[in-house]
Design a protein around this motif. Structure first.
Motif, PDB file in Angstrom:
ATOM      1  N   UNK A   1     -13.828 -20.139  69.344  1.00  0.00           N
ATOM      2  CA  UNK A   1     -13.380 -21.126  70.318  1.00  0.00           C
ATOM      3  C   UNK A   1     -13.212 -22.507  69.693  1.00  0.00           C
ATOM      4  N   UNK A   2     -14.199 -22.913  68.870  1.00  0.00           N
ATOM      5  CA  UNK A   2     -14.105 -24.218  68.198  1.00  0.00           C
ATOM      6  C   UNK A   2     -12.834 -24.269  67.336  1.00  0.00           C
ATOM      7  N   UNK A   3     -12.539 -23.164  66.648  1.00  0.00           N
ATOM      8  CA  UNK A   3     -11.350 -23.150  65.786  1.00  0.00           C
ATOM      9  C   UNK A   3     -10.063 -23.174  66.617  1.00  0.00           C
ATOM     10  N   UNK A   4      -9.991 -22.285  67.604  1.00  0.00           N
ATOM     11  CA  UNK A   4      -8.757 -22.161  68.389  1.00  0.00           C
ATOM     12  C   UNK A   4      -8.454 -23.441  69.177  1.00  0.00           C
ATOM     13  N   UNK A   5      -9.505 -24.029  69.742  1.00  0.00           N
ATOM     14  CA  UNK A   5      -9.291 -25.140  70.667  1.00  0.00           C
ATOM     15  C   UNK A   5      -9.079 -26.465  69.948  1.00  0.00           C
ATOM     16  N   UNK A   6      -9.235 -26.458  68.624  1.00  0.00           N
ATOM     17  CA  UNK A   6      -8.933 -27.675  67.863  1.00  0.00           C
ATOM     18  C   UNK A   6      -7.633 -27.525  67.070  1.00  0.00           C
ATOM     19  N   UNK A   7      -6.921 -26.419  67.285  1.00  0.00           N
ATOM     20  CA  UNK A   7      -5.588 -26.281  66.669  1.00  0.00           C
ATOM     21  C   UNK A   7      -4.670 -27.353  67.256  1.00  0.00           C
ATOM     22  N   UNK A   8      -3.696 -27.850  66.448  1.00  0.00           N
ATOM     23  CA  UNK A   8      -2.773 -28.873  66.976  1.00  0.00           C
ATOM     24  C   UNK A   8      -2.049 -28.348  68.232  1.00  0.00           C
ATOM     25  N   UNK A   9      -1.609 -27.103  68.193  1.00  0.00           N
ATOM     26  CA  UNK A   9      -0.956 -26.533  69.374  1.00  0.00           C
ATOM     27  C   UNK A   9      -1.880 -25.478  69.965  1.00  0.00           C
TER      28      UNK A   9
ATOM     29  N   UNK B   1     -15.476 -24.972  74.835  1.00  0.00           N
ATOM     30  CA  UNK B   1     -14.614 -25.790  75.692  1.00  0.00           C
ATOM     31  C   UNK B   1     -15.387 -26.988  76.243  1.00  0.00           C
ATOM     32  N   UNK B   2     -16.622 -26.715  76.679  1.00  0.00           N
ATOM     33  CA  UNK B   2     -17.467 -27.793  77.221  1.00  0.00           C
ATOM     34  C   UNK B   2     -17.652 -28.886  76.195  1.00  0.00           C
ATOM     35  N   UNK B   3     -17.989 -28.483  74.975  1.00  0.00           N
ATOM     36  CA  UNK B   3     -18.231 -29.465  73.919  1.00  0.00           C
ATOM     37  C   UNK B   3     -16.993 -30.297  73.620  1.00  0.00           C
ATOM     38  N   UNK B   4     -15.822 -29.661  73.762  1.00  0.00           N
ATOM     39  CA  UNK B   4     -14.584 -30.379  73.451  1.00  0.00           C
ATOM     40  C   UNK B   4     -14.017 -31.085  74.683  1.00  0.00           C
ATOM     41  N   UNK B   5     -14.758 -31.055  75.780  1.00  0.00           N
ATOM     42  CA  UNK B   5     -14.314 -31.765  76.988  1.00  0.00           C
ATOM     43  C   UNK B   5     -13.133 -31.091  77.687  1.00  0.00           C
ATOM     44  N   UNK B   6     -12.966 -29.788  77.455  1.00  0.00           N
ATOM     45  CA  UNK B   6     -11.879 -29.071  78.136  1.00  0.00           C
ATOM     46  C   UNK B   6     -12.444 -28.383  79.371  1.00  0.00           C
ATOM     47  N   UNK B   7     -11.788 -28.563  80.505  1.00  0.00           N
ATOM     48  CA  UNK B   7     -12.262 -27.937  81.740  1.00  0.00           C
ATOM     49  C   UNK B   7     -11.656 -26.550  81.899  1.00  0.00           C
ATOM     50  N   UNK B   8     -12.494 -25.628  82.412  1.00  0.00           N
ATOM     51  CA  UNK B   8     -12.045 -24.274  82.746  1.00  0.00           C
ATOM     52  C   UNK B   8     -11.989 -24.184  84.262  1.00  0.00           C
ATOM     53  N   UNK B   9     -10.926 -23.798  84.905  1.00  0.00           N
ATOM     54  CA  UNK B   9      -9.680 -23.287  84.326  1.00  0.00           C
ATOM     55  C   UNK B   9      -8.580 -24.344  84.190  1.00  0.00           C
ATOM     56  N   UNK B  10      -8.871 -25.639  84.529  1.00  0.00           N
ATOM     57  CA  UNK B  10      -7.787 -26.630  84.565  1.00  0.00           C
ATOM     58  C   UNK B  10      -7.091 -26.765  83.210  1.00  0.00           C
ATOM     59  N   UNK B  11      -7.907 -26.850  82.124  1.00  0.00           N
ATOM     60  CA  UNK B  11      -7.320 -27.046  80.796  1.00  0.00           C
ATOM     61  C   UNK B  11      -7.216 -25.745  80.000  1.00  0.00           C
ATOM     62  N   UNK B  12      -8.052 -24.782  80.371  1.00  0.00           N
ATOM     63  CA  UNK B  12      -8.120 -23.541  79.602  1.00  0.00           C
ATOM     64  C   UNK B  12      -8.515 -22.386  80.517  1.00  0.00           C
ATOM     65  N   UNK B  13      -7.743 -21.303  80.439  1.00  0.00           N
ATOM     66  CA  UNK B  13      -8.112 -20.086  81.166  1.00  0.00           C
ATOM     67  C   UNK B  13      -8.822 -19.131  80.215  1.00  0.00           C
TER      68      UNK B  13
END
Lengths: 346, 346
Positions: free
Chosen positions: B240-248, B268-280
């Motif tokens: 998750x850390x790798x995928x969610x920090x990809x440029x795209x 996702x939590x650590x990177x400030x991404x909300x589920x499901x708003x930012x990530x499913x």
């Protein structure tokens, strides 16, 4: 069945009566006594009762050398549908592996003592020892196992062992105290508690720890903030819905265990309350999932694997004739602070 | 040990050789053959190997009537430290309770086949049946159990049963397809997958389902979005850390299983991404905790309790001489939509 039955008809050299003596006293044949001793089910219930009575009366005790235990270790659960059963199994498995034993797993299906079928099975398979989890034997069952030289230990997070029964537990009262003090130190004053079933001593001990923490902080216990659950997720959810819709809702909840804490999480989510900003939550157990939920749960760690290891080790040692230093071992809890607790909202 | 050993020296009336014939062929005594048959360990390894060879060569098959199985059912896990072990135990326990059997639990400690100690124990305790979970027997072990009339079934969510071995599985490919189609229907186009170990057929099947879903939607598979995990929480977190920090970065992840999905939640939590708003996120298994996490997890339900029940039932039936309609049973998966999936961010 009747694995490697011993008929044991020789002299009762060490004060234990011979099978013939028991047979005479019970008015049955010696092979019938042997059958009862080995848990065979092809003996009429009345005859069996008469033989058991004489075994007890005459103080029969199987001599260690006459009967090798099997390479089995019995593990009995009160109920299996709890997330912490795996932790307990892992602990017992660690000892079983080291001792080259296999675990026989049973569930007492919600009853506090296992049924007669289980006892018959144990007498027949003659395990190296028995570990009972949140479950106990009645006096007759204890007598049956003792007379056959099968040792048993209660792993008893409920904290209510019978007199003289070797048991391993944890300090629930201290855990409740630590959880509540942590919330007090963060500045909370309206702290609720969702306890476990009031019939379990561990629930009462955690509740008493909570009360003492409040009382020593000179905060009166508000009975509206104390709810009784059953240690399952749904109970935490239901209590959470009630507590969090009170006009003067609590700013923190000691949830009694981790599953109830997750129920509180769900109730808070539904009501739009953020954890820990709007509500602090503390669990009890420290199941693996406590680390994985969002936010990771602050909880009282109950060392289930170590408790189970200690109980299994104790049973195996007893089977070898070693007397334990103490028949009651309590393994300490510790508070694990993660992200579900913070200062109350200003 | 050696529960109710049979020496079985009579005529080989049904084409199976007698112990005497095997003893002669192996150049040992008949009692030695009996010992080997009953899993006794007081036979020299070389002698044992010679006897096993003759049992195989001469096609020895224990006659059903000569040996009553014990009231035990063996259950072997590849590893116990997974949250779904309890689900499997519950399923097997349901059948064991109905059949008045006790479960003997073993762990093959990460090996794909259980060790010789386990086999010796099984031969000695003669269970009514054996259920292996994500674990298999090698050809020699299979032969040992078959010759003693001990039936075995592989509960095989990994989907890779040996030829002719009765097994119960689930349709992993279809589950992977359904998970990915659900995300496509919500409008996602950059969909990542964190798979399980590539050595397990269930991982490959789920991955192939994912690929097929994308390909039939005319979306090329981006190899940077496909990661290999090990089905544990940490692997989901790392991927998750790798995928969610990809440029795209992807807008959705099919996590391979529920524990990896929880690792993704944490990343996702650590990177400030909300589920499901930012990530499913979609899981696989539908463990109890999938309902309890925040937000409740959309996942592919693998009916573990039913699979375990079916496997245990199959083993018991085989022990009674009933031939199953099919040696491979697949129980269908189903998609359970909860709150961790939504349309991609605009």
């Amino acid at each position: 069945m009747g694995s490697g039955e011993v008929t044991d008809l020789g002299e009762g050299s060490d004060n234990t009566p011979t099978l013939s003596e028991i047979a005479r006293a019970a008015g049955v044949s010696a092979p019938t006594v042997s059958k009862v001793l080995n848990g065979r089910t092809d003996v009429a219930p009345k005859t069996r009762a008469r033989v058991e009575e004489q075994l007890r009366e005459l103080g029969y005790q199987r001599r260690r050398s006459t009967a090798q235990p099997s390479r089995l270790l019995d593990l009995v659960f009160h109920e299996l549908d709890s997330a912490w059963a795996v932790e307990v199994i892992r602990g017992v498995e660690n000892v079983a592996r080291a001792e080259d034993l296999s675990i026989v797993l049973s569930e007492s299906a919600g009853r506090l003592t296992p049924g007669q079928t289980w006892v018959d099975g144990v007498l027949a398979r003659r395990p190296a020892g028995v570990v009972l989890v949140l479950s106990d034997l009645d006096a007759g069952q204890r007598n049956q196992l003792t007379s056959r030289g099968i040792p048993f230990v209660v792993m008893d997070p409920a904290g209510d062992p019978a007199d003289g029964v070797p048991s391993v537990g944890t300090n629930n009262w201290h855990g409740g105290l630590a959880a509540t003090r942590h919330l007090l130190e963060l500045g909370h004053r309206r702290i609720a508690m969702v306890g476990g079933p009031s019939g379990m001593m561990c629930s009462r001990a955690r509740l008493d720890g909570y009360r003492t923490a409040l009382e020593t902080a000179r905060i009166p216990v508000d009975p509206r903030l104390v709810r009784e659950g059953d240690f399952h997720h749904e109970a935490g959810y239901t209590a959470g819905r009630e507590l969090l819709t009170l006009p003067d809702r609590p700013t923190a909840v000691f949830a009694g265990n981790d599953l109830q804490a997750l129920g509180l999480y769900e109730a808070a989510r539904e009501l739009g309350l953020r954890i820990p900003e709007d509500l602090s939550v503390v669990g009890f157990d420290d199941l693996p999932l406590a680390r994985w939920v969002g936010p990771p749960l602050t909880t009282v760690r109950q060392p289930l694997v170590e408790m189970a290891e200690t109980a299994a080790r104790l049973a195996v040692d007893l089977g070898r004739g070693r007397q334990p230093a103490a028949t009651r071992v309590d393994i300490a809890t510790s508070l694990v602070v993660r992200s579900s607790t913070a200062a109350p909202p200003a």
